[in-house]
Design an enzyme around this catalytic site. Structure first.
Site, PDB file in Angstrom:
ATOM      1  N   HIS A 154       0.785  -1.183  -0.081  1.00 26.82           N
ATOM      2  CA  HIS A 154       0.070  -0.023   0.171  1.00 26.82           C
ATOM      3  C   HIS A 154       0.813   1.178   0.083  1.00 26.82           C
ATOM      4  O   HIS A 154       0.918   2.100   1.051  1.00 26.82           O
ATOM      5  CB  HIS A 154      -0.951   0.207   1.174  1.00 26.82           C
ATOM      6  CG  HIS A 154      -2.056  -0.932   1.433  1.00 26.82           C
ATOM      7  ND1 HIS A 154      -3.160  -0.682   0.969  1.00 26.82           N
ATOM      8  CD2 HIS A 154      -2.079  -2.395   1.582  1.00 26.82           C
ATOM      9  CE1 HIS A 154      -3.903  -1.953   1.169  1.00 26.82           C
ATOM     10  NE2 HIS A 154      -3.360  -2.729   1.192  1.00 26.82           N
ATOM     11  N   LYS A 182     -12.876   5.514   7.158  1.00 25.96           N
ATOM     12  CA  LYS A 182     -13.635   6.284   5.902  1.00 25.96           C
ATOM     13  C   LYS A 182     -15.239   6.050   6.169  1.00 25.96           C
ATOM     14  O   LYS A 182     -15.894   7.036   5.836  1.00 25.96           O
ATOM     15  CB  LYS A 182     -13.130   5.534   4.542  1.00 25.96           C
ATOM     16  CG  LYS A 182     -13.686   6.048   3.309  1.00 25.96           C
ATOM     17  CD  LYS A 182     -12.956   5.430   2.250  1.00 25.96           C
ATOM     18  CE  LYS A 182     -13.047   3.887   2.163  1.00 25.96           C
ATOM     19  NZ  LYS A 182     -14.405   3.449   1.800  1.00 25.96           N
TER      20      LYS A 182
END
Length: 908
Positions: free
Chosen positions: A156, A575
């Site tokens: 990532h 999120k």
């Protein structure tokens, strides 16, 4: 940036200034060297332009220049000039980042030289605190055998740096570390700075990131740079430091168990990445084995040179001589290459043949080792023989260092995890059962139908469906990999978006379909559901209870030692519900998941999916672990290491050692002596539940507002980030219709780039304000003072707010046109609300008032980051006006994204 403060006790300003004087001098000299390099490479006029921008940025921060004055200097520049200007400031960050990391090494050496006691958060400090808390040597040794710390590196990247640039950074590190040596002559120091300038200049002449998106193999090589480099090198030093600390605190000698291992997602993370599958799993495991065998072969060669003992001077174990004779027959070509003059050097002969066996292993040739245990047995034989022959100080310590590495890395280097979305598994099951409506059926129905397949009493029919074939190939490859590389080579199989017991049973059934069954008829795989949204975290305990009540899965767990792993998703929960709801949801979930497992006699192990930024679970590991729920650590820490965090924590040997010491020390402390039970925690939890609910409501009102997606896509550089060649995985799941369809990393990255950083604080102010009205401020002050969980949350928010610049964020927001007037006032109001409550509850007048070193570091950096942000706003508007097709503008924008990432450091 925050890592600069990690090692310091609160000191007076005078003492801190004196301690940091070498850092300031290095930064000054690096800045001067960068200036000389820029003048040489781009001309004196270019350097003058850089200085004009820099001084204007400083005056803006001081209040003597307006933002418009800085904007005029940076608007409408030729694209090439804008890119060079961005790279100039980024080059400064490159040097300063390295200088700060090297300064941490300097401060550690100062601690050791001064003999002023244990360095905070070191192993010596952790053991000292445990002994003071009543932990006996016997209790400590019992826990050592349970200790299992496993950093897991993931693909990532939010700061993708080429290997060639990383190598040049290593050269700069060596030059700065050489400065520690007071015996160096002036010519020697000048030569070091010459090499430093050479590395800076060569980096300037090298593109920071490759033009093509990295392949999975590129990502594997990137992670291998750290695993096979700094980490491989410091593993023995870690164990030696641990032994020394135990000896110093408890006065006892111990035989250290393994304690450490490493994991990786690179090559196994299939979630949303069509480039990862059975082939990359096989290739990655092969590549990792080749890398570690190469390191072993080199080290065995060095040992062969070191152990020059001759038979007329020492006694050697008879078994070593017999094994040497056997290996001569096993490897006749290698035996023929042995030099006659070494005939009386038993260790050198034996290790030369061991090295040949390693090479045969790497090439899959006859004579190779069957597994790492066989190799370790040979090295243990050398160690035993040395001890028996008075060789403790004649090579035994060097042999033991290799043994520690073999115990840590085996022949696999790092355990490879696999991850896939539960919806992919559902598609495969639908095809294999011929049930087109499978995904629509409730969880209980799915579980009832899956039970026979998961238990092996019924087999799926053959299918040529592409998804089913792909899934089967993964499990077939995993089975073959265990046979070839051993069970230690494979880590967890993680199910993202796991919402029900049937999601786990589906994996068990698909594994059987792929032939992943051992001789006992069981699936040799640890399956971990990933709970990643706020609602999934709440439902997690019920999911576990349903799983543990299922007879088929219970039999599977019995074969796995009644151990269950659960992954906690910090990124998507943040999120989904905002940072406050995410933090509290994760805290409560751990308590409730533990209770569910304990009721069934199952040992639960948490895997923390933490990212680099505070909104994705980042931050300092020691306070985070000490604030975790009691019993949640229990000797085990498995945590992801992502993006720029890997580079910051493991790019330099001494810092890699420090990082591991902090992780292990905190794991021990949180396990043996967790926080003392507090009678007020019940009231605090009620208050936190209310804060979380109000915070989530404020956050969802923001992200669910009409046209929010349009605002996000125009008020941040998300469209640039999506096109960047950072990683092999797409940045979003299909067409973006809401925040749910965007991956958490680019979501955080985009808001950080525009300098608002809302993902780490939005909603906290609203939650605190409402809670103060409902329960009173006194309760909040009490929590801020006495509750570790709440205090850490405020600490992290203090740091994030200090890095924000809402004036710059407003410039980005204006790129959204008419949407700016609707959304930015919400951001500004919540920022001020959050800032007000953080300052009030922490008893501060300014942000970071209690962390002067970090505040100063941010203050010094801002005039270099700000111009890059101003450039990014201007270039972004021009690129979008071109239809987002101008390649030169895109290249310049990529440079600004990388520059801001380097300046802020914890970005995504």
């Amino acid at each position: 940036m925050d890592d600069l403060t990690a090692d310091a006790r609160p000191d007076s300003r005078t003492a801190r200034n004196a301690a940091d004087a070498p850092l300031r001098e290095n930064v000054r000299r690096i800045g001067a060297t960068v200036g000389e390099m820029l003048a040489e490479q781009q001309g004196p006029a270019f350097l003058d332009g850089v200085e004009t921008v820099r001084t204007t940025a400083i005056r803006r921060r001081e209040g003597s220049a307006s933002a418009e004055e800085l904007s005029r200097l940076l608007s409408g520049l030729p694209v090439v000039q804008a890119e060079w200007l961005t790279r100039a400031f980024s080059t400064y960050f490159q040097g300063v980042n390295i200088a700060e990391r090297v300064h941490r090494i300097r401060r550690r050496r100062d601690y050791e030289r001064a003999g002023a006691g244990a360095q905070p958060d070191s192993l010596l400090d952790a053991l000292g605190q445990l002994k003071a808390a009543g932990v006996s040597a016997r209790e400590l040794l019992l826990w050592l055998n349970r200790l299992d710390v496993e950093p897991v590196f993931t693909a990532h990247p939010t700061e993708a740096v080429r290997g060639s640039i990383l190598e040049k950074e290593q050269q700069i590190v060596r030059c700065l570390i050489n400065e520690f040596d007071p015996s160096l002559t002036p010519p020697e120091r000048a030569a070091d700075w010459g090499r430093l300038r050479m590395s800076l200049t060569a980096s300037w002449q090298t593109r920071e990131t490759a033009a093509a998106r990295p392949t999975v193999q590129d990502e594997c090589d990137h992670v291998g740079f750290y695993l096979g480099g700094a980490i491989y090198n410091i593993v023995p030093a870690f164990f030696e430091a641990f032994e020394d600390a135990i000896r110093a605190v408890y006065g006892t000698e111990v035989e250290m168990p393994r304690i450490l291992r490493f994991g990786s997602w690179v090559g196994g993370d299939m979630d949303g990445n069509p480039n990862v599958g059975a082939d990359t799993i096989a290739d990655t495991l092969k590549s990792q084995r080749a890398r570690i065998l190469e390191r072993y072969a080199a080290e065995v060669g060095e040992l062969s040179d070191t152990l020059s003992q001759t038979l007329d001077r020492v006694e050697v174990a008879g078994e070593l001589l017999r094994r040497t004779a056997a290996y001569r027959e096993l490897l006749p070509d290698a035996a023929a290459a042995l030099k006659p003059r070494h005939a009386d050097m038993p260790y050198r002969l034996f290790l030369s043949l061991v090295r040949a066996r390693l090479r045969a292993t790497s090439r899959d040739e006859p004579g190779g080792y069957e597994n790492a245990d066989a190799f370790r047995a040979d090295i243990e034989l050398v160690a035993e023989s040395l001890l028996a022959g008075k060789g403790l100080n004649a090579g035994w310590y060097a042999v033991r260092r290799l043994l520690w590495r073999v115990r840590t890395f085996g022949f696999h280097l790092a355990r490879l995890d696999c991850r896939q979305d539960s919806r992919v598994h559902a598609k495969a099951v639908a095809a294999l059962t011929g049930d087109a409506d499978w995904a629509e059926r409730d969880g209980a129905t799915q579980a009832d139908r899956l039970r026979a397949y998961a238990g092996g009493s019924t087999a799926f029919a053959a299918s040529d469906d592409a998804v089913a074939v792909r899934c089967a190939a993964v499990f077939t490859t995993l089975a073959a990999s265990i046979a070839r590389y051993g069970v230690e080579a494979i880590g967890l199989y993680i199910i993202s978006m796991a919402q029900r017991a049937a999601d786990v049973l589906a994996v068990l059934a698909l594994a059987r379909h792929g032939g992943m069954v051992d001789v006992a008829g069981q699936v040799p795989l640890d399956i971990a559901p990933l709970f990643e949204t706020v609602d999934d975290l709440k439902a997690g305990p019920d999911t576990l209870r349903a799983l543990f009540s299922d007879p088929v899965y219970r039999a599977h767990l019995a074969a796995r030692g009644d151990r269950q792993a659960v992954m906690l998703g910090y990124s998507d929960s943040g999120k989904d519900g905002g940072t406050v709801a995410s933090r509290w949801g994760l805290q409560r979930a751990q308590v409730e998941l533990l209770e569910a497992a304990q009721a069934f006699g199952i040992k639960l192990k948490f895997f923390h999916g933490r990212g680099g930024s505070a909104s994705r679970g980042g931050g300092k590991i020691v306070p985070a672990l000490m604030a975790s729920p009691r019993g949640s650590v229990a000797g085990s820490l498995r945590v992801t290491e992502q993006g720029e965090v890997i580079h910051r924590k493991y790019g330099i040997r001494a810092l890699a050692l420090r990082s591991l010491e902090q992780m292990v020390g905190a794991t021990l402390r949180a396990s043996l002596r967790p926080r003392v039970p507090e009678a007020r925690e019940g009231a605090w939890r009620e208050a936190m539940t209310a804060i979380s609910a109000h915070s989530r409501s404020a956050y969802r009102a923001f992200v669910d507002a009409p046209e929010f997606v349009d605002y996000f896509r125009t008020a941040t550089p998300i469209d640039v980030i999506e096109k960047m060649t950072l990683g092999s995985r797409p940045s979003r799941r299909g067409t973006m219709v809401g925040v749910e369809s965007l991956r958490a990393i680019p979501w955080v990255f985009a808001w950080t780039q525009c300098r608002s950083g809302i993902t780490a604080w939005y909603g906290l102010g609203a939650g605190l304000e409402r809670a103060a009205q409902e329960i009173g401020e006194a309760r909040l002050f009490e929590m801020a003072q006495d509750w570790a969980f709440f205090r850490v949350m405020l600490d992290d928010t203090d740091m994030v707010l200090a890095k924000c610049d809402l004036d710059i964020a407003e410039r980005f927001s204006r790129l959204s046109g008419g949407l700016h007037a609707r959304f930015f006032p919400m951001i500004a109001a919540e920022f001020e609300r959050t800032r007000h409550w953080v300052l009030k509850l922490r008893g501060q007048d300014t942000l970071l008032a209690k962390d002067a070193r970090l505040a100063e570091s941010i203050r010094v950096r801002n005039p270099y980051i700000d111009p890059i942000s101003f450039l990014q706003v201007d270039l972004l508007a021009r690129w979008r006006a071109s239809g987002s097709t101008d390649e030169a503008l895109m290249n310049a924008l990529v440079a600004t994204v990388n520059g801001v990432a380097q300046g802020l450091q914890n970005t995504g």
